[in-house]
Design an enzyme around this catalytic site. Structure first.
Site, PDB file in Angstrom:
ATOM      1  N   GLU A 248      -7.810   3.806  -0.588  1.00  0.00           N
ATOM      2  CA  GLU A 248      -8.469   4.411   0.644  1.00  0.00           C
ATOM      3  C   GLU A 248      -8.399   5.840   0.902  1.00  0.00           C
ATOM      4  OE1 GLU A 248      -6.153   2.167   3.633  1.00  0.00           O
ATOM      5  OE2 GLU A 248      -6.472   3.848   5.438  1.00  0.00           O
TER       6      GLU A 248
ATOM      7  N   LYS B  22       0.794  -1.237  -0.037  1.00  0.00           N
ATOM      8  CA  LYS B  22      -0.129   0.255   0.030  1.00  0.00           C
ATOM      9  C   LYS B  22       0.884   1.167  -0.084  1.00  0.00           C
ATOM     10  CE  LYS B  22      -2.849   0.705   3.461  1.00  0.00           C
ATOM     11  NZ  LYS B  22      -3.975   0.690   4.013  1.00  0.00           N
ATOM     12  N   LEU B  23       0.452   2.193  -1.007  1.00  0.00           N
ATOM     13  CA  LEU B  23       1.476   3.174  -1.203  1.00  0.00           C
ATOM     14  C   LEU B  23       0.569   4.489  -0.516  1.00  0.00           C
ATOM     15  CD1 LEU B  23       2.601   2.927  -4.509  1.00  0.00           C
ATOM     16  CD2 LEU B  23       3.718   2.047  -2.691  1.00  0.00           C
ATOM     17  N   LYS B  24       1.048   5.323   0.274  1.00  0.00           N
ATOM     18  CA  LYS B  24       0.635   6.592   0.551  1.00  0.00           C
ATOM     19  C   LYS B  24       0.873   7.472  -0.682  1.00  0.00           C
ATOM     20  CE  LYS B  24      -0.380   6.092   4.939  1.00  0.00           C
ATOM     21  NZ  LYS B  24      -1.637   6.449   5.824  1.00  0.00           N
TER      22      LYS B  24
ATOM     23  N   ASP C 243      -3.409   4.718  -0.231  1.00  0.00           N
ATOM     24  CA  ASP C 243      -4.149   5.410   0.700  1.00  0.00           C
ATOM     25  C   ASP C 243      -3.769   7.058   0.613  1.00  0.00           C
ATOM     26  OD1 ASP C 243      -5.227   6.706   3.006  1.00  0.00           O
ATOM     27  OD2 ASP C 243      -3.878   5.451   4.688  1.00  0.00           O
TER      28      ASP C 243
ATOM     29  N   ASP D 288     -11.376   5.089   6.099  1.00  0.00           N
ATOM     30  CA  ASP D 288     -10.418   5.057   7.292  1.00  0.00           C
ATOM     31  C   ASP D 288     -11.014   6.317   8.191  1.00  0.00           C
ATOM     32  OD1 ASP D 288      -8.612   5.333   9.234  1.00  0.00           O
ATOM     33  OD2 ASP D 288      -6.721   5.522   7.670  1.00  0.00           O
TER      34      ASP D 288
ATOM     35  N   LYS E 268      -9.630   0.980  13.058  1.00  0.00           N
ATOM     36  CA  LYS E 268      -8.470   1.183  13.897  1.00  0.00           C
ATOM     37  C   LYS E 268      -8.950   1.144  15.542  1.00  0.00           C
ATOM     38  CE  LYS E 268      -5.680   3.845  10.646  1.00  0.00           C
ATOM     39  NZ  LYS E 268      -5.120   5.083  10.234  1.00  0.00           N
TER      40      LYS E 268
ATOM     41  N   ASN F 296      -5.334   9.577   2.197  1.00  0.00           N
ATOM     42  CA  ASN F 296      -5.769  10.464   3.495  1.00  0.00           C
ATOM     43  C   ASN F 296      -6.338  11.605   3.203  1.00  0.00           C
ATOM     44  OD1 ASN F 296      -2.654   8.933   4.299  1.00  0.00           O
ATOM     45  ND2 ASN F 296      -4.228   8.928   5.866  1.00  0.00           N
TER      46      ASN F 296
HETATM   47 MG    MG Z   1      -5.497   5.507   6.277  1.00  0.00          MG
END
Ligand code: MG
Length: 365
Positions: A209, A158-160, A185, A233, A257, A187
């Site tokens: 994500e 998984k890459l940001k 992801d 998330d 989480k 964000n």
């Molecule tokens: Mg996340």
């Protein structure tokens, strides 16, 4: 909450710790260079203890809660209310509450010799991990990091990503590994830039994500209709949030989480709701120390958590974790702790070395 968990408490200890990270973790919402968390230890009249971790980040960028605020909330509000048997208004401090709830349950489970995973009904002895890779300075650096993670045996990378950072890199990774299981992801960084997200549909991603703002359920629903598999998330801070997201058709996958969504009971409710709705679940990470990671791993071992967890071995984050280190097993898996309660405790010498503040709050009377 069960009053029996509180009735014979003698002290609650708080430790504000600062543990250096192996490398800064960079995401769209900022960078963390060291991990500051608050650890909670409850002690009962029988000498039994339990530990919990508050996973708020040091700055209020990703959530409103942050380490310094959580410290004050715990010392001034939550623990006194706990001792007094007052109802706890937890709306503003779900992460601080989770630390207390975890410590209380850890103590009880240690007393009866049951692991948290067993208590929750988990069936797996180990879980597959995702390699989560932060934004890298260059494409070359990213490719070399991915190469190492693939060699480590990770099945999902998984890459940001952010609109101006990482999309070229993402394409480069896909080109280098056409068959790699790949997720991203964002964000929330594609807020207002949905057009730039659409091309990701050609990359065969396992999921995208949180592309948009946490409140933008309609935007996430449109992304799904456009063919992307969406994991949420930041949007999911409680079961009520999940129910709204399901109603809006905004997600395929929940990133749970446990340390962030209001605790153990609330996390169990989220898993049950996701399962009823036919969603997939994976357990995300909050750069936990070993204490918080043990809690999260117990949830990752639940049957509805069908996708690899973002949690990693201690060495991914810390040169020296607070607990005995979590080691990566063959096939990039983590063992689910099977000792009583969380199955881990802070090592006293390590705890001393990383503590920047400590207070012991005695029960009144
Ligand atoms: Mg996340």
């Amino acid at each position: 909450m069960d009053p029996g968990l509180v009735a014979d408490l003698t002290t609650v200890g708080l430790w504000w710790v600062r543990v250096p990270l192996v490398e800064p973790f960079v995401a769209a919402h900022g960078a963390e260079h060291a991990r500051e968390v608050v650890l909670v230890r409850v002690t009962g009249a029988d000498g039994g203890i339990g530990w919990g971790e508050c996973v708020a980040l040091s700055q209020p960028t990703y959530t409103n809660e942050h380490t310094a605020g959580a410290w004050r909330v715990l010392a001034d509000e939550l623990v006194p209310a706990l001792f007094a048997g007052r109802p706890l208004d937890l709306g503003g401090a779900p992460m601080a509450w989770t630390a207390v709830e975890t410590a209380l349950l850890d103590r009880r489970l240690r007393g009866v010799g049951m692991s948290l995973a067993e208590h929750l009904g988990a069936s797996r002895a180990s879980v597959a991990c995702t390699a989560v890779i932060g934004l890298q300075p260059t494409i070359e650096t990213l490719l070399s990091v991915v190469e190492r993670r693939v060699a480590d045996g990770y099945e999902l990378i998984k890459l940001k990503v952010a609109p101006d950072l990482g999309l070229d890199a993402l394409h480069a990774v896909r080109q280098a590994w056409p068959g790699l299981e790949l997720a991203v992801d964002a964000n929330g960084s594609f807020a207002g830039r949905a057009d730039e997200l659409a091309p990701l549909g050609d990359l065969g991603l396992v999921y995208v994500e949180q592309p948009f703002d946490r409140a933008d359920l309609d935007g996430h629903a449109r992304a799904r209709r456009g063919g992307l598999r969406v994991a949420l998330d930041e949007s999911i801070e409680s079961r009520a949030d999940l129910e709204r997201a399901i109603e809006a058709g905004a997600l395929d996958i929940v990133n749970l989480k446990p340390g962030r969504v209001g605790g153990i009971a609330e996390s169990a409710r989220i898993v049950a709701t996701a399962r009823e709705a036919g969603l997939e679940v994976f357990v995300g990470g909050m750069l936990e120390t070993g204490v918080g990671r043990a809690l999260a791993l117990a949830f990752a071992a639940l049957e509805p958590c069908t996708l690899p967890t973002d949690l990693g071995p201690s060495a991914r984050y810390f040169a020296d974790d607070i607990t005995a280190p979590f080691e990566l097993l063959a096939g990039a898996r983590l063992a689910v702790p099977d000792g009583a309660g969380l199955g881990v405790t802070p090592r006293p010498d390590r705890l001393d070395a990383v503590t920047i503040d400590h207070v012991t709050l005695p029960a009144p009377g």
